[in-house]
Design a protein around this motif. Sequence first.
Motif, PDB file in Angstrom:
ATOM      1  N   UNK A  83     -39.446  20.061  -4.363  1.00 42.36           N
ATOM      2  CA  UNK A  83     -39.563  20.905  -5.557  1.00 42.36           C
ATOM      3  C   UNK A  83     -38.563  20.394  -6.588  1.00 42.36           C
ATOM      4  N   UNK A  84     -39.064  19.721  -7.609  1.00 42.02           N
ATOM      5  CA  UNK A  84     -38.202  19.131  -8.630  1.00 42.02           C
ATOM      6  C   UNK A  84     -37.549  20.233  -9.467  1.00 42.02           C
ATOM      7  N   UNK A  85     -36.461  19.919 -10.186  1.00 38.97           N
ATOM      8  CA  UNK A  85     -35.808  20.927 -11.023  1.00 38.97           C
ATOM      9  C   UNK A  85     -36.798  21.564 -12.002  1.00 38.97           C
ATOM     10  N   UNK A  86     -36.760  22.869 -12.092  1.00 39.19           N
ATOM     11  CA  UNK A  86     -37.630  23.607 -13.000  1.00 39.19           C
ATOM     12  C   UNK A  86     -39.049  23.813 -12.487  1.00 39.19           C
ATOM     13  N   UNK A  87     -39.339  23.342 -11.288  1.00 39.52           N
ATOM     14  CA  UNK A  87     -40.697  23.452 -10.745  1.00 39.52           C
ATOM     15  C   UNK A  87     -41.090  24.906 -10.522  1.00 39.52           C
ATOM     16  N   UNK A  88     -42.352  25.195 -10.809  1.00 30.85           N
ATOM     17  CA  UNK A  88     -42.972  26.471 -10.457  1.00 30.85           C
ATOM     18  C   UNK A  88     -44.247  26.102  -9.720  1.00 30.85           C
ATOM     19  N   UNK A  89     -44.261  26.390  -8.425  1.00 34.56           N
ATOM     20  CA  UNK A  89     -45.381  26.000  -7.565  1.00 34.56           C
ATOM     21  C   UNK A  89     -45.921  27.218  -6.836  1.00 34.56           C
ATOM     22  N   UNK A  90     -47.218  27.229  -6.598  1.00 36.28           N
ATOM     23  CA  UNK A  90     -47.832  28.258  -5.764  1.00 36.28           C
ATOM     24  C   UNK A  90     -48.432  27.536  -4.569  1.00 36.28           C
ATOM     25  N   UNK A  91     -47.929  27.880  -3.384  1.00 36.85           N
ATOM     26  CA  UNK A  91     -48.336  27.235  -2.143  1.00 36.85           C
ATOM     27  C   UNK A  91     -48.795  28.297  -1.155  1.00 36.85           C
ATOM     28  N   UNK A  92     -49.619  27.901  -0.206  1.00 33.21           N
ATOM     29  CA  UNK A  92     -50.193  28.841   0.766  1.00 33.21           C
ATOM     30  C   UNK A  92     -49.523  28.663   2.128  1.00 33.21           C
ATOM     31  N   UNK A  93     -49.073  29.780   2.700  1.00 35.50           N
ATOM     32  CA  UNK A  93     -48.431  29.789   4.012  1.00 35.50           C
ATOM     33  C   UNK A  93     -48.829  31.044   4.771  1.00 35.50           C
ATOM     34  N   UNK A  94     -48.585  31.034   6.074  1.00 31.72           N
ATOM     35  CA  UNK A  94     -48.729  32.208   6.914  1.00 31.72           C
ATOM     36  C   UNK A  94     -47.738  33.260   6.432  1.00 31.72           C
TER      37      UNK A  94
END
Length: 117
Positions: A83-94
Amino acid sequence: MSTNSQIAFNPQGQTVVVAASGTAPTGVQAPVYEKFNPQATGQYRFVNSGTNTVFLGTGPTAALAQAAAVAPVAGTPSDAIVLVPGAIEILRFNKDTFFSGLAAAATTLYVTPGQGI
């Protein structure tokens, strides 16, 4: 693809902090509100608010998430998610996943459980 994955991100739990640093902390969970608990999986929104890259470790236990927070190097891959600086990510997990983070210096990573993109 599920219609839930095409909607705007809808928080379904409280935001927690992963305090990433030079030594990965014990993994933490971002619990889903009880009314959404029957869903076994969902999306999580990750916000790297710092100026350092975070190597996100995940796992079914706090210790395994901490152990997975390892920076990959040439010839030695890692299970960590970068996750790079300033990253906004939506990821799928249990929904029971633990999260930990490794960074060059203290970095705040916010994790919010929810649904959508």
